[in-house]
Design a protein around this motif. Structure first.
Motif, PDB file in Angstrom:
ATOM      1  N   LEU A   1       7.271   7.584   3.327  1.00 57.17           N
ATOM      2  CA  LEU A   1       7.123   7.120   4.733  1.00 57.17           C
ATOM      3  C   LEU A   1       6.054   6.491   5.076  1.00 57.17           C
ATOM      4  O   LEU A   1       5.019   7.704   4.995  1.00 57.17           O
ATOM      5  N   HIS A   2       5.008   5.212   4.345  1.00 56.65           N
ATOM      6  CA  HIS A   2       3.926   5.437   5.011  1.00 56.65           C
ATOM      7  C   HIS A   2       3.580   3.669   6.159  1.00 56.65           C
ATOM      8  O   HIS A   2       4.647   3.384   6.390  1.00 56.65           O
ATOM      9  N   LEU A   3       2.687   4.796   6.044  1.00 58.98           N
ATOM     10  CA  LEU A   3       2.620   3.910   8.110  1.00 58.98           C
ATOM     11  C   LEU A   3       1.203   3.541   7.934  1.00 58.98           C
ATOM     12  O   LEU A   3       0.148   4.125   7.248  1.00 58.98           O
ATOM     13  N   THR A   4       0.652   2.371   8.036  1.00 56.23           N
ATOM     14  CA  THR A   4      -0.847   2.367   8.080  1.00 56.23           C
ATOM     15  C   THR A   4      -1.110   1.312   9.695  1.00 56.23           C
ATOM     16  O   THR A   4      -0.055   0.232   9.926  1.00 56.23           O
ATOM     17  N   VAL A   5      -1.985   1.124  10.206  1.00 57.01           N
ATOM     18  CA  VAL A   5      -2.641   0.484  11.414  1.00 57.01           C
ATOM     19  C   VAL A   5      -4.066  -0.208  11.514  1.00 57.01           C
ATOM     20  O   VAL A   5      -5.226   0.290  10.125  1.00 57.01           O
TER      21      VAL A   5
ATOM     22  N   ILE B   1      -0.557   7.751   5.348  1.00 57.19           N
ATOM     23  CA  ILE B   1      -1.183   7.045   6.714  1.00 57.19           C
ATOM     24  C   ILE B   1      -2.051   6.696   6.452  1.00 57.19           C
ATOM     25  O   ILE B   1      -3.319   7.477   5.434  1.00 57.19           O
ATOM     26  N   SER B   2      -2.536   5.381   6.724  1.00 62.08           N
ATOM     27  CA  SER B   2      -3.777   4.803   5.977  1.00 62.08           C
ATOM     28  C   SER B   2      -5.047   3.775   6.789  1.00 62.08           C
ATOM     29  O   SER B   2      -3.189   3.500   8.373  1.00 62.08           O
TER      30      SER B   2
ATOM     31  N   ALA C   1       0.816  -1.040   0.404  1.00 59.83           N
ATOM     32  CA  ALA C   1       0.218  -0.067  -0.193  1.00 59.83           C
ATOM     33  C   ALA C   1       0.683   1.283  -0.244  1.00 59.83           C
ATOM     34  O   ALA C   1       0.913   2.067  -1.108  1.00 59.83           O
ATOM     35  N   GLY C   2       1.947   1.347   0.589  1.00 63.34           N
ATOM     36  CA  GLY C   2       3.118   2.322   0.646  1.00 63.34           C
ATOM     37  C   GLY C   2       3.467   2.574  -0.502  1.00 63.34           C
ATOM     38  O   GLY C   2       3.237   3.316  -0.989  1.00 63.34           O
TER      39      GLY C   2
END
Length: 389
Positions: free
Chosen positions: A205-209, A321-322, A188-189
């Motif tokens: 920088l991609h971050l997902t929770v 972010i996602s 996804a990033g």
């Protein structure tokens, strides 16, 4: 200056064709004239390359709509109707998708369903992949799987949300076709950096929770995914309480501070069976329930603090972010910002990397998996294999 040999001329033509294909893949329906300008090609060269790509069943052209201006609009470059496809398999904690994707990222066929979380789902997915191979034949050039878990080569080393350990995804590979496997957050990033909120930034920088924190660092459109492909497991950095043991085996993981498990602890509730759904309920309740709002603010602060630490270490130009991270940011923006500022080195606070919500949303993993597969195909070797098919 030495004369150009036949070999070097072929190499230049090959590089021109690759550049044109990559341009169209990144910019679907690009005009031929715009592609020529972007790639530094003369009009004649662009026409000659396009003709070869049409003959090779890779690209085609469509007439552009009239604009009312002078002259005839340049035609749009589109995937050939008989061109290469990749199969993308997306396995999340409770759902699966199997899709065929053409050059440029358009999904041409897709099926989806639910699963119980056991590796038995691979049997179902294997049948769907085999059916797509029968349907599309040699056009299907690769299978690219994205999974909510830690990946090494084609093995899911661990997927705590599904209880998987050392699950090999080889059953998804039809004979003679490459299989790629990646973490869903990392893919996804990749998509977000190339086609989404991070597009145009050199370092993203991609971050997902979801259940914990995943993501990836993308530099110049390429993921920094480590020696075995397991890079991006940011949720297992020790940003949390060292007295808490994570299902991964480590203590103090950041995962345990930002998702539904953290919110349940803050509310005095037992650990939820489905942390993602539980977190969504708490975020939704935060508008009217002070206890829920406090739990959300604590998770948002922990998320922001960790982002600050990663910004210090990795120096991204933008953070995307996602997943549940967008809900935390929207519901408790002040807590996220306070945590972010607290985690940043002093000199970064005046102009920190912006934190931007995803523009691709749930399509991010599938889009990134397709891009990873086309990265494999849009090479000299990949084109040579296509020409022999």
């Amino acid at each position: 200056m030495e004369p150009m040999t036949a070999h070097s001329a072929r190499a230049l033509r090959s590089q021109g064709a690759l550049a044109m294909l990559r341009h169209v893949h990144a910019r679907p329906s690009a005009k031929r004239a715009d592609a020529a300008r972007a790639l530094g090609l003369s009009s004649g060269s662009a026409t000659e390359i396009t003709s070869r790509l049409k003959a090779a069943r890779l690209l085609d052209e469509e007439a552009s709509p009239l604009t009312g201006g002078r002259g005839r609009p340049s035609p749009a470059l589109v995937p050939h109707r008989d061109g290469p496809l990749v199969c993308v398999v997306d396995v999340s904690h409770e759902r699966w998708r199997a899709a065929c994707v053409e050059l440029g990222g358009r999904v041409v066929a897709q099926e989806a369903g639910g699963h119980s979380g056991t590796p038995d789902v691979l049997r179902t997915l294997g049948h769907h992949v085999s059916a797509l191979r029968v349907r599309y034949g040699h056009r299907l050039r690769a299978v690219s799987a994205c999974v909510a878990g830690t990946v090494s080569a084609t093995t899911v080393v661990q997927a705590s949300g599904m209880g998987w350990r050392d699950v090999d995804l080889e059953p998804l590979r039809p004979p003679g076709i490459p299989l790629l496997v990646g973490n869903d957050a990392s893919l996804a990033g990749l998509a977000e950096a190339r086609r989404g909120a991070g597009a145009g930034a050199r370092v993203v920088l991609h971050l997902t929770v979801e259940v914990g924190v995943g993501g990836i660092l993308v530099v110049d459109g390429r993921p920094v995914d480590g020696a075995t492909g397991a890079g991006g497991e940011f949720g297992h950095m020790p940003f949390g309480d060292p007295s808490l043991r994570c299902p991964c085996g480590a203590r103090g993981c950041w995962d345990l501070e930002v998702d539904g498990r953290a919110m349940a602890r803050a509310l005095g509730r037992p650990a939820p069976r489905d942390p993602r759904t539980a977190a969504g309920h708490v975020i939704a309740a935060a508008a009217s329930d002070p206890a829920a709002r406090s739990a959300v603010e604590a998770a948002a602060h922990a998320l922001g603090r960790g982002i600050g630490a990663l910004a210090n270490a990795l120096d991204p130009g933008v953070v995307t972010i996602s997943g549940l991270a967008t809900g935390l940011a929207a519901t408790a923006p002040a807590a996220l910002e306070t945590g972010y500022s607290a985690g940043l080195m002093r000199y970064r606070r005046a102009a920190p990397p912006p934190i931007l919500p995803s523009t691709l949303g749930p399509q991010g993993p599938l889009t990134g998996a397709a891009d990873a597969a086309f990265d494999l195909l849009l090479t000299e070797e990949g084109l040579a294999a296509w020409s022999r098919a």
